[in-house]
Write a protein that holds these residues in place. Structure first.
Motif, mmCIF file in Angstrom:
data_model
loop_
_atom_site.group_PDB
_atom_site.id
_atom_site.type_symbol
_atom_site.label_atom_id
_atom_site.label_comp_id
_atom_site.label_asym_id
_atom_site.label_seq_id
_atom_site.Cartn_x
_atom_site.Cartn_y
_atom_site.Cartn_z
ATOM 1 N N GLY A 293 0.853 -1.186 0.000
ATOM 2 C CA GLY A 293 0.000 0.000 0.000
ATOM 3 C C GLY A 293 0.891 1.240 0.000
ATOM 4 N N SER A 294 0.351 2.348 -0.519
ATOM 5 C CA SER A 294 1.162 3.571 -0.434
ATOM 6 C C SER A 294 1.260 4.025 1.018
ATOM 7 N N ASP A 295 0.356 3.568 1.868
ATOM 8 C CA ASP A 295 0.472 3.831 3.312
ATOM 9 C C ASP A 295 1.845 3.414 3.828
ATOM 10 N N ILE B 79 4.469 5.887 2.752
ATOM 11 C CA ILE B 79 4.341 7.103 3.573
ATOM 12 C C ILE B 79 4.980 6.869 4.945
ATOM 13 N N PHE C 16 -4.785 13.966 4.379
ATOM 14 C CA PHE C 16 -4.990 12.531 4.631
ATOM 15 C C PHE C 16 -4.426 12.145 6.013
ATOM 16 N N TYR D 154 -0.781 11.030 7.396
ATOM 17 C CA TYR D 154 0.358 11.931 7.617
ATOM 18 C C TYR D 154 0.575 12.195 9.112
ATOM 19 N N ALA E 268 -1.570 15.679 -0.458
ATOM 20 C CA ALA E 268 -2.382 14.746 -1.248
ATOM 21 C C ALA E 268 -3.032 15.566 -2.351
ATOM 22 N N ASN F 80 -7.759 13.580 -0.086
ATOM 23 C CA ASN F 80 -8.825 12.821 0.558
ATOM 24 C C ASN F 80 -8.883 13.338 1.993
ATOM 25 N N ALA G 219 -2.763 9.436 -4.896
ATOM 26 C CA ALA G 219 -3.594 8.231 -4.792
ATOM 27 C C ALA G 219 -4.770 8.249 -5.780
ATOM 28 N N THR H 133 -1.064 4.624 -5.925
ATOM 29 C CA THR H 133 -1.612 3.385 -5.360
ATOM 30 C C THR H 133 -2.346 2.549 -6.398
ATOM 31 N N SER I 179 -4.842 0.816 -5.119
ATOM 32 C CA SER I 179 -6.060 0.565 -4.336
ATOM 33 C C SER I 179 -7.284 1.268 -4.882
ATOM 34 N N LYS I 180 -7.083 2.275 -5.720
ATOM 35 C CA LYS I 180 -8.218 3.111 -6.135
ATOM 36 C C LYS I 180 -8.637 2.732 -7.552
ATOM 37 N N ARG J 48 -3.066 -4.638 -1.224
ATOM 38 C CA ARG J 48 -2.140 -3.677 -0.627
ATOM 39 C C ARG J 48 -0.922 -3.464 -1.528
ATOM 40 N N LEU J 49 -1.037 -2.510 -2.418
ATOM 41 C CA LEU J 49 0.061 -2.239 -3.341
ATOM 42 C C LEU J 49 0.121 -0.753 -3.677
#
Ligand SMILES: Cc1ncc(COP(=O)(O)O)c(C=O)c1O
Length: 366
Positions: free
Chosen positions: A87-89, A92, A113, A116, A156, A160, A189, A217, A219-220, A228-229
């Motif tokens: 995930g980009s999470d 981050i 977001f 952060y 972001a 979001n 994202a 990401t 994910s969207k 999770r990528l």
């Protein structure tokens, strides 16, 4: 007896709570709470995922090479400057840990977001918010908030939960105003959904110097949230730092093969964008018709203002919709307790949202 204690600030973190996925007594809820893809993943990505079933005893490629090469080819980038994460999470989080710590500040805009501040606090750094103008990040406010302690600025774009974006010249002005020692992370994202001439996800700013990273990401728009990528385009030195701090096999094999297939299925991505281009303006217009203010969004979601208290408040709306099986997202943790965020769904889901909001505003009982 003494017990182990986490570092300062960890126990101040309010753990991230994901969007609702179940409504009591409703067999199949309309889930519009996590900005997932309305149309789901490419069938080719699903096939690639299934085909991996016979290889589950093998470790994944720790360098995610085929995936990096695919992203590099499609976006015209150097593969050695691409990094991937769970995930980009995760990107981050590791960048924050690598570039900020106790005594440092991590800056972002007021309704930015949630990852952060969470990542900053997990690293022992201080999260700092800059005010927004009309629910949009303000370059002037961000630059005013930079101090000697600032290590990272997150933007972001689009953001979001607001869905607003800064045009490319404003993002370039932000970068130009930052000291070179400050890392600017442009979080794209929702970049694939944006079709505005003045928008850029920031590849040219990454190329222009040593202090900008662009995160993305799967994910969207690619519809692979479960796997999770995420990926990022970085200066070489930052990619090198990331590879030192990340776990060796942080991107699982299923995510890697599905990610390659998803990115190659351009027709599917186009279909997802076209769907959003139809239904996002439709839902925005319907909410406006009902007398509600909608923050102008360029993402696959809209944020709608209901109010902070009283019978028509956002919290009441969320509870009412949930009883009808419509799951939207409360965004009080973003300082927007008066608003509700709706992901754009399939046609019947979008219509169910409008029916439910109409009933709510008319004071109906569920
Ligand atoms: C702005 C923004 N950045 C990053 C993410 C994280 O995405 P991922 O699923 O890649 O961790 C999200 C997810 O909602 C998001 O909204």
């Amino acid at each position: 007896m003494a017990s182990p204690e986490p570092i300062d600030g960890i126990l101040d973190i309010a753990p991230y709570v994901g969007g609702d996925s179940k409504a009591d007594g409703v067999a199949r809820a309309v889930k519009l709470s996590s900005n997932e893809s309305a149309i789901g993943p490419s069938p080719r990505a699903v096939d690639a995922y299934r085909a991996l079933a016979g290889e589950l005893h093998r470790y994944p490629d720790g360098g995610f090479n085929a995936l990096r090469e695919t992203i590099a080819e499609i976006h015209g980038l150097a593969p050695e400057r691409l990094i991937c994460g769970n995930g980009s999470d995760e990107i981050i989080s590791y960048l924050t840990h690598a570039y900020a710590g106790p005594g440092d500040e991590v800056l972002f805009s007021a309704h930015g977001f949630l990852m952060y501040p969470l990542s900053a606090m997990a690293a022992g750094a201080r999260p700092v918010k800059a005010p927004e103008t009309d629910y949009r990040a303000s370059v002037d406010a961000l630059l005013d908030a930079v101090t000697d302690a600032t290590r990272i600025v997150f933007l972001a774009n689009p953001n979001n939960p607001t869905g607003t974006y800064l045009p490319a010249d404003e993002v370039a002005r932000l970068r130009a105003g930052l000291p070179g020692r400050v890392l600017l992370v442009l979080d794209g994202a929702y970049a694939e959904y944006v079709s505005r001439n003045d928008y850029s996800a920031g590849i040219e700013l990454v190329d222009a110097g040593d202090n900008v990273v662009m995160t993305r990401t799967f994910s969207k728009i690619y519809g692979l949230a479960a796997l999770r990528l995420g990926w990022a385009y970085c200066p070489r030195a930052i990619a090198d730092v990331y590879h030192r701090v990340r776990p060796p096999f942080n991107v699982n094999a299923a995510a890697q093969v599905a990610g390659v297939a998803a990115m190659r299925d351009v027709a599917h991505t186009d279909a997802a964008r076209t769907h959003n281009d139809i239904w996002q303006p439709w839902l925005t217009a319907e909410m406006s018709r009902l007398g509600l203010f909608v923050i102008p969004s360029v993402g696959n979601f809209i944020t709608v203002r209901f109010g902070a208290d009283g019978p028509r408040a956002a919290a009441e709306a969320l509870a009412f919709l949930k009883r009808r099986g419509v799951l939207a997202r409360g965004i009080a943790p973003y300082g927007l307790a008066d608003c509700v965020r709706f992901t754009i769904g399939l046609e019947d889901e979008n219509r169910a949202v409008v029916d439910a909001v109409t009933a709510f505003l008319s004071g109906a009982d569920v």
